[in-house]
Design a protein around this motif. Structure first.
Motif, PDB file in Angstrom:
ATOM      1  N   ALA A 156      20.432   9.469  13.129  1.00  8.78           N
ATOM      2  CA  ALA A 156      20.465  10.888  13.489  1.00  8.78           C
ATOM      3  C   ALA A 156      19.906  11.741  12.365  1.00  8.78           C
ATOM      4  CB  ALA A 156      21.901  11.302  13.812  1.00  8.78           C
ATOM      5  N   GLY A 157      20.275  11.406  11.141  1.00 13.56           N
ATOM      6  CA  GLY A 157      19.852  12.196   9.995  1.00 13.56           C
ATOM      7  C   GLY A 157      18.351  12.227   9.794  1.00 13.56           C
ATOM      8  N   ALA A 158      17.678  11.219  10.323  1.00 17.05           N
ATOM      9  CA  ALA A 158      16.224  11.144  10.155  1.00 17.05           C
ATOM     10  C   ALA A 158      15.479  11.893  11.249  1.00 17.05           C
ATOM     11  CB  ALA A 158      15.781   9.681  10.146  1.00 17.05           C
ATOM     12  N   GLN A 159      16.225  12.443  12.226  1.00 14.42           N
ATOM     13  CA  GLN A 159      15.581  13.136  13.345  1.00 14.42           C
ATOM     14  C   GLN A 159      15.921  14.627  13.338  1.00 14.42           C
ATOM     15  OE1 GLN A 159      15.889  11.244  17.190  1.00 14.42           O
ATOM     16  NE2 GLN A 159      16.241   9.236  16.287  1.00 14.42           N
ATOM     17  N   LYS A 160      14.998  15.423  13.814  1.00  9.89           N
ATOM     18  CA  LYS A 160      15.196  16.868  13.905  1.00  9.89           C
ATOM     19  C   LYS A 160      14.796  17.366  15.284  1.00  9.89           C
ATOM     20  CE  LYS A 160      14.512  17.877   8.981  1.00  9.89           C
ATOM     21  NZ  LYS A 160      13.753  18.675   7.985  1.00  9.89           N
ATOM     22  N   THR A 161      15.393  18.477  15.661  1.00 10.91           N
ATOM     23  CA  THR A 161      15.004  19.120  16.914  1.00 10.91           C
ATOM     24  C   THR A 161      13.662  19.828  16.714  1.00 10.91           C
ATOM     25  OG1 THR A 161      16.098  21.209  16.372  1.00 10.91           O
ATOM     26  CG2 THR A 161      17.447  19.530  17.436  1.00 10.91           C
ATOM     27  N   GLY A 163      13.172  22.802  16.740  1.00 10.42           N
ATOM     28  CA  GLY A 163      13.411  23.957  15.886  1.00 10.42           C
ATOM     29  C   GLY A 163      13.632  23.616  14.430  1.00 10.42           C
ATOM     30  N   GLY A 164      13.596  22.318  14.101  1.00 11.11           N
ATOM     31  CA  GLY A 164      13.736  21.897  12.708  1.00 11.11           C
ATOM     32  C   GLY A 164      15.148  21.610  12.265  1.00 11.11           C
ATOM     33  N   THR A 165      16.114  21.684  13.182  1.00 13.11           N
ATOM     34  CA  THR A 165      17.511  21.407  12.830  1.00 13.11           C
ATOM     35  C   THR A 165      17.768  19.904  12.824  1.00 13.11           C
ATOM     36  OG1 THR A 165      18.199  23.485  13.869  1.00 13.11           O
ATOM     37  CG2 THR A 165      19.924  21.839  13.435  1.00 13.11           C
ATOM     38  N   ARG A 166      18.418  19.418  11.756  1.00  8.52           N
ATOM     39  CA  ARG A 166      18.736  17.988  11.687  1.00  8.52           C
ATOM     40  C   ARG A 166      19.773  17.636  12.744  1.00  8.52           C
ATOM     41  NH1 ARG A 166      22.469  14.580   9.492  1.00  8.52           N
ATOM     42  NH2 ARG A 166      23.696  16.293   8.622  1.00  8.52           N
ATOM     43  N   LYS A 167      19.554  16.548  13.431  1.00  2.85           N
ATOM     44  CA  LYS A 167      20.500  16.114  14.459  1.00  2.85           C
ATOM     45  C   LYS A 167      21.753  15.526  13.823  1.00  2.85           C
ATOM     46  CE  LYS A 167      17.270  15.339  18.258  1.00  2.85           C
ATOM     47  NZ  LYS A 167      16.826  14.418  19.315  1.00  2.85           N
TER      48      LYS A 167
END
Length: 469
Positions: A156-161, A163-167
């Protein structure tokens, strides 16, 4: 040369590991100590087991088992390397992380399980090594409920929405070893997903659960008992039931997540029914000498939210009411944590200061008033030697409140706890520590050194002991 001077192995193991001269993390024999031994480093007997000290390694999810194939859910050498090192360096008891009693009860596809006899041998290897170093081995039996079938947090930490928010969480689909169609909970439907987000929301990190039937709940209770039996066969010393952090049992306990209208929902008695049935089922199949612990979230931290006001929530008063039932059910220790059941909670349980310690003291005091025998464990951001010492020391709350750290959050909470305990009783009977062990596997030895206590070190590490203060 006398027989005790030889390098003897630990009996009963298929390989050689030296038997320690003195159990690590216990006061060194014939050592000149600076004052009396702190309670933190005195033994504690619970049923047929005795902790060598009061410092326990709390369960820590590691997401490090196979997600498919014949070794799915089985512990590996990684667990011996990590958990074994905490035992080697003096912890009194080492808990193996949340372990699924059903395959769909794992938090992630890479979490351990104990739903099959094939998982017993790997668990025994880990348990045997922990015990060979003088510690007790424990396992936390769990079911993730609606928080199941997610990926390891670093995914999860390696992915972002967009909008740039970390998942914060990523759903584990079938191609990742997940089970999206078999995530379960007290309630069913997309509105009961943990983060309450729409399925097509790119930031959605949890699957929609389906509601468990009464028949399925009965089967689940028996699966909990079957997993406990396997733990006994694997040589585990202590079983902890995971009823905290928004996982399945907690979901049933709290009206925020349990709006059922059958015998498992509604009243306090109904919402606690599944937990009571699980405790009874486990107690019926494990030896009388085996301790059973229970971890709960003492509060949802939802009392002041709109949802909490509307639906009600699990709070400290609910936890005290439950705690009073536990001795009669055969639970020996209550492990007091908090939060994790809803994203709107007022406090992040990973940054909860010492609120949980204060709550543990409050529960312990209420039980003492009624002469109920239940040990209490404190957990949460315990990182300092004096802090750990004062939690389990008689009068420790008063000592902390009057100490040089009077302007810290610890002291503020200690002063509040003094009011609860009248400054006489310990705040808890044991401390459970997680993250600090990950930073410092030798934390027990360092705490003793900082408290001026000479404790035994592992044979292999005697030459590098901390210098005497």
């Amino acid at each position: 040369m006398a027989p005790q001077d030889y390098n003897n192995g630990v009996p009963g193991l298929p390989y050689f590991t030296p038997k320690h001269i003195t159990s690590p993390g216990t006061p060194a024999p014939n050592a000149q100590q600076n004052g009396s031994t702190p309670t933190l480093f005195t033994p504690l007997t619970i049923r047929g087991t005795t902790l060598r000290n009061r410092i326990l390694v709390a369960p820590m999810c590691q997401y490090s088992t196979a997600s498919e194939g014949p070794t799915t859910g089985a512990l590996t050498d990684y667990h011996i390397a990590t958990l074994g090192h905490y035992a080697l360096k003096g912890a009194g008891l080492v808990f193996i992380e949340a372990t699924g009693v059903q395959a769909n009860g794992r938090i992630s596809p890479n979490c351990p399980g104990l739903w099959s006899d094939s998982q017993i041998p790997a668990l025994r290897r880990v348990s045997d090594f922990i015990k060979s170093q003088g510690a007790q081995s424990g396992i936390q039996l769990a079911h993730a409920g609606r928080k199941a079938s997610t990926c390891a947090p670093w995914i999860a930490g390696a992915q972002k929405t967009a909008g740039g928010t970390r998942k914060v969480s990523v759903k584990a689909d079938v191609d990742a070893g997940g089970w999206p169609s078999n995530v379960v909970g007290p309630m069913g439907g997309q509105e009961w997903a943990w983060d309450e987000k729409a399925a097509d929301d790119e930031s959605s990190g949890y699957w929609a659960p389906r509601a468990l039937s009464e028949e399925e709940i009965g089967g689940l209770v028996q699966d909990w008992a079957a997993a406990a039996q396997r733990a006994v066969k694997a040589g585990i010393d202590v079983i902890e039931i995971h009823g905290a952090h928004g996982y399945l049992i907690h979901q049933f306990l709290s009206p925020v997540t349990n709006q059922r209208t059958d015998k498992y929902g509604g009243s306090f008695e109904n919402r606690t029914r599944i937990l009571v049935e699980i405790i009874k089922a486990i107690r019926a199949v494990v030896p009388d000498s085996m301790p059973v612990y229970l971890r709960i979230s003492s509060t949802d931290w939802m009392e002041e939210t709109e949802k909490g006001k509307k639906l009600g929530s699990w709070d400290v008063e609910s936890s005290i009411r439950l705690a009073k039932l536990l001795p009669g059910l055969g639970v020996d220790l209550l492990d007091v944590s908090s939060g994790g059941n809803h994203p709107e909670q007022r406090i992040n349980m990973f940054d909860s200061k010492d609120y949980q310690i204060k709550i543990a003291a409050q529960i312990r005091a209420e039980l003492k008033k009624e002469n109920l025998g239940l040990f209490i464990g404190a957990v949460g951001l315990i990182t300092e030697a004096e802090q750990a010492r004062d939690i389990v020391e008689e009068g420790g709350a008063a000592d902390a409140a009057a100490s040089q750290i009077s302007d810290t959050e610890l002291a503020k909470e200690a002063r509040a706890a003094v009011k609860v305990t009248e400054g006489k009783e310990p705040l808890a009977d044991v401390v459970l520590v997680a993250r600090q062990f990950m930073r410092e596997p030798e934390w027990v030895l360092r705490v003793a050194w900082q408290l001026g206590l000479d404790v035994a070190w592992p044979n292999q590490f005697l030459r590098v002991r901390f210098p005497k203060l």
